[in-house]
Design a protein around this motif. Sequence first.
Motif, short mmCIF file in Angstrom:
data_model
loop_
_atom_site.label_atom_id
_atom_site.label_comp_id
_atom_site.label_asym_id
_atom_site.label_seq_id
_atom_site.Cartn_x
_atom_site.Cartn_y
_atom_site.Cartn_z
N GLU A 192 16.93 -32.28 68.83
CA GLU A 192 17.88 -31.79 69.82
C GLU A 192 19.28 -31.50 69.27
O GLU A 192 19.93 -30.57 69.72
CB GLU A 192 17.98 -32.77 70.99
CG GLU A 192 16.67 -32.90 71.74
CD GLU A 192 16.72 -33.93 72.86
OE1 GLU A 192 17.82 -34.46 73.16
OE2 GLU A 192 15.65 -34.20 73.43
N GLU A 193 19.74 -32.30 68.34
CA GLU A 193 21.10 -32.11 67.82
C GLU A 193 21.15 -31.19 66.61
O GLU A 193 22.05 -30.36 66.50
CB GLU A 193 21.72 -33.47 67.46
CG GLU A 193 21.79 -34.45 68.61
CD GLU A 193 22.69 -33.98 69.75
OE1 GLU A 193 23.72 -33.34 69.48
OE2 GLU A 193 22.33 -34.25 70.91
N CYS A 194 20.19 -31.36 65.72
CA CYS A 194 20.17 -30.56 64.49
C CYS A 194 19.31 -29.31 64.61
O CYS A 194 19.38 -28.44 63.74
CB CYS A 194 19.68 -31.41 63.31
SG CYS A 194 20.74 -32.83 62.97
N ASN A 195 18.48 -29.27 65.65
CA ASN A 195 17.57 -28.13 65.87
C ASN A 195 16.72 -27.81 64.64
O ASN A 195 16.53 -26.64 64.30
CB ASN A 195 18.35 -26.89 66.32
CG ASN A 195 18.99 -27.09 67.67
OD1 ASN A 195 18.37 -27.61 68.59
ND2 ASN A 195 20.26 -26.73 67.78
N TYR A 203 17.20 -36.84 67.55
CA TYR A 203 18.39 -36.30 66.91
C TYR A 203 18.06 -35.01 66.14
O TYR A 203 18.73 -33.99 66.31
CB TYR A 203 19.00 -37.34 65.96
CG TYR A 203 20.17 -36.82 65.17
CD1 TYR A 203 21.42 -36.69 65.76
CD2 TYR A 203 20.03 -36.45 63.84
CE1 TYR A 203 22.50 -36.21 65.04
CE2 TYR A 203 21.10 -35.97 63.11
CZ TYR A 203 22.33 -35.85 63.71
OH TYR A 203 23.40 -35.35 62.99
#
Length: 133
Positions: free
Chosen positions: A22-25, A19
């Motif tokens: 990939e989502e929050c970078n 997460y």
Amino acid sequence: MNVKLTQLFSHSVWAGFKYYREECNVAEFSVTKPIGDMVLSLNDAFDVLNGRCIQKSINSDNFDDKSQALFNLLDKIYDTEKKLKEENKTAFISQTTMEALRLTIHSVLILTRDLLENDFNFVLTGKFNEDYL
């Protein structure tokens, strides 16, 4: 005694790495894929090794799938040892611990296969150990 350290090697920790990567970078998590993969392999193997009820047991129908989780961890251990040797680095766990884990996995696979081939309907692998892994 109930060991809780293995919660670090859980699906939730793997999902958290993924997460934040990939989502929050989050930059600090950009390099967590290899450790996340190891965490997931440990989680899956520990799930197989901790079967203490019939729903979590190994039987003839699921032996191939459950043993694959253990073979995946063995592959990761081998790959880790090979890479450490190539790079002349020290492992995160002792050689004795890696050998013991490898021996445990091989023993569980051989014993489980033998029991299933000799008319056992299922095997509760969690009964092979004193504490949950």
